[in-house]
Design a protein around this motif. Structure first.
Motif, PDB file in Angstrom:
ATOM      1  N   GLY A   1      -5.602 -15.614  -4.288  1.00 15.53           N
ATOM      2  CA  GLY A   1      -4.878 -15.011  -5.403  1.00 15.53           C
ATOM      3  C   GLY A   1      -3.589 -14.348  -4.965  1.00 15.53           C
ATOM      4  O   GLY A   1      -2.654 -15.017  -4.517  1.00 15.53           O
TER       5      GLY A   1
ATOM      6  N   HIS B   1      -5.167  -3.433  -9.874  1.00 14.32           N
ATOM      7  CA  HIS B   1      -6.187  -4.459 -10.094  1.00 14.32           C
ATOM      8  C   HIS B   1      -6.078  -5.622  -9.112  1.00 14.32           C
ATOM      9  O   HIS B   1      -7.019  -6.420  -9.010  1.00 14.32           O
ATOM     10  N   GLN B   2      -4.911  -5.712  -8.421  1.00 18.58           N
ATOM     11  CA  GLN B   2      -4.644  -6.882  -7.579  1.00 18.58           C
ATOM     12  C   GLN B   2      -4.751  -8.157  -8.414  1.00 18.58           C
ATOM     13  O   GLN B   2      -5.237  -9.204  -7.941  1.00 18.58           O
ATOM     14  N   SER B   3      -4.302  -8.064  -9.660  1.00 18.23           N
ATOM     15  CA  SER B   3      -4.416  -9.204 -10.572  1.00 18.23           C
ATOM     16  C   SER B   3      -3.480  -9.010 -11.751  1.00 18.23           C
ATOM     17  O   SER B   3      -3.516  -7.958 -12.417  1.00 18.23           O
TER      18      SER B   3
ATOM     19  N   ALA C   1      -0.897  -4.021 -12.083  1.00 19.11           N
ATOM     20  CA  ALA C   1      -1.156  -5.209 -11.273  1.00 19.11           C
ATOM     21  C   ALA C   1      -1.526  -4.829  -9.846  1.00 19.11           C
ATOM     22  O   ALA C   1      -2.406  -5.444  -9.230  1.00 19.11           O
TER      23      ALA C   1
ATOM     24  N   GLN D   1      -0.483 -12.464 -19.679  1.00 14.40           N
ATOM     25  CA  GLN D   1      -0.338 -12.545 -18.231  1.00 14.40           C
ATOM     26  C   GLN D   1       1.102 -12.903 -17.864  1.00 14.40           C
ATOM     27  O   GLN D   1       1.658 -12.401 -16.900  1.00 14.40           O
TER      28      GLN D   1
ATOM     29  N   THR E   1      -3.710 -10.898 -14.416  1.00 14.78           N
ATOM     30  CA  THR E   1      -4.552 -11.129 -15.586  1.00 14.78           C
ATOM     31  C   THR E   1      -5.240  -9.847 -16.030  1.00 14.78           C
ATOM     32  O   THR E   1      -5.220  -9.487 -17.219  1.00 14.78           O
ATOM     33  N   ARG E   2      -5.849  -9.125 -15.090  1.00 11.76           N
ATOM     34  CA  ARG E   2      -6.543  -7.886 -15.461  1.00 11.76           C
ATOM     35  C   ARG E   2      -5.551  -6.807 -15.875  1.00 11.76           C
ATOM     36  O   ARG E   2      -5.849  -5.984 -16.747  1.00 11.76           O
TER      37      ARG E   2
END
Length: 296
Positions: free
Chosen positions: A59, A20-22, A17, A34, A24-25
């Motif tokens: 985000g 990716h800074q996400s 996380a 997620q 979801t990814r």
């Protein structure tokens, strides 16, 4: 005492996380939902008592503590993965050593000699990583480094001790098509030719010209290269004259891909050292060092 450690899954979710800074990814990469990633990161934050992410209008983003922790976690997970792959590869047999090395020296001098090590120490595996500058051994899984530097630079590498391996001579070399009539030139003529530079040795050409007693205003001018292998390739391509350690270009000189531009070798200020962290020495390193020293 029981160790206070977060779960590996929580660390993997956090590292992905953070990278990716996400969430979801990260979930897509780890083949999780997620929500599962979010719960693992929340559990990690609760375990640490520290917020690792903060919400933004676009985000999520790492907090300062999260960014610092992510860097350390990534290093530790990489080390754990290397250890696991190492054990699987050896299947419990023999021993291994992780060595950081100056890339061109490793490729052109050390690795061609490893068959002798394999014959003498068949159970010893040597893994290689790149090393061009000092680093903190405590932050890596590296056992030792083969490094080129001055005695003063070696002394300034904190928390280490070093074994001198060999001194280094440097020599101007170039493509034969750069030389008039294929003959070596004088230092004065060389000062007017395009010079190739080494990033880690910006003063090298100036020191060489000073040793010849030649004024060379352009001694520090010219394209710069990170690795000696790049510099050798540029010289072969005819881009200029390279000041190369002689032990790194023996093959090119023998093949005629490079020729001596000016037959004035100079003992460089740098030498090659085996650098290791202070403290107890692993038996694998003791065996490797004994073999390496006898090659000098």
């Amino acid at each position: 005492m029981r160790r206070r450690l977060p779960s590996i899954q929580a660390l993997q979710c956090f590292e992905a996380a953070a990278r990716h800074q996400s969430f979801t990814r990260a979930a897509q990469e780890l083949a999780l939902t997620q929500g599962a990633v979010s719960r693992q990161v929340a559990a990690l934050e609760a375990f640490l008592g520290v917020a690792l992410f903060r919400r933004t209008p676009h985000g999520m983003a790492l907090t300062a503590a999260g960014a610092d922790y992510a860097r350390h976690v990534r290093q530790r997970l990489d080390a754990l993965e290397r250890d696991a792959v190492d054990v699987m590869g050896r299947r419990g047999q023999g021993d291994s050593l992780t060595l950081a090395a100056v890339p061109t020296f490793a490729a052109r001098w050390l690795i061609p000699r490893l068959p002798d090590l394999a014959a003498r120490q068949p159970g010893l595996l040597v893994h290689f990583e790149t090393c061009t500058r000092p680093f903190l051994f405590a932050d890596t899984g590296i056992d030792a480094a083969i490094w080129a530097g001055t005695p003063q630079q070696v002394q300034q590498w904190a928390g280490t001790r070093a074994t001198h391996l060999m001194d280094e001579d440097v020599l101007p070399v170039c493509s034969p098509r750069l030389l008039p009539d294929g003959q070596p030139v004088t230092p004065e003529a060389l000062a007017r030719m395009p010079l190739l530079q080494q990033n880690t040795r910006p003063e090298a050409w100036r020191q060489w010209f000073d040793a010849q007693g030649v004024d060379a205003p352009q001694a520090m001018a010219g394209p710069r290269y990170e690795l000696f292998s790049m510099q050798a390739a540029a010289a072969i391509a005819g881009l200029g004259v390279a000041l190369m350690p002689t032990l790194l270009v023996q093959d090119e000189l023998t093949r005629g891909a490079l020729v001596v531009a000016c037959p004035r070798p100079l003992k460089a200020q740098r030498a090659y050292y085996l650098v290791q962290p202070e403290g107890a020495e692993r038996e694998a390193l003791t065996r490797f060092k004994a073999w390496l020293i006898q090659l000098r």
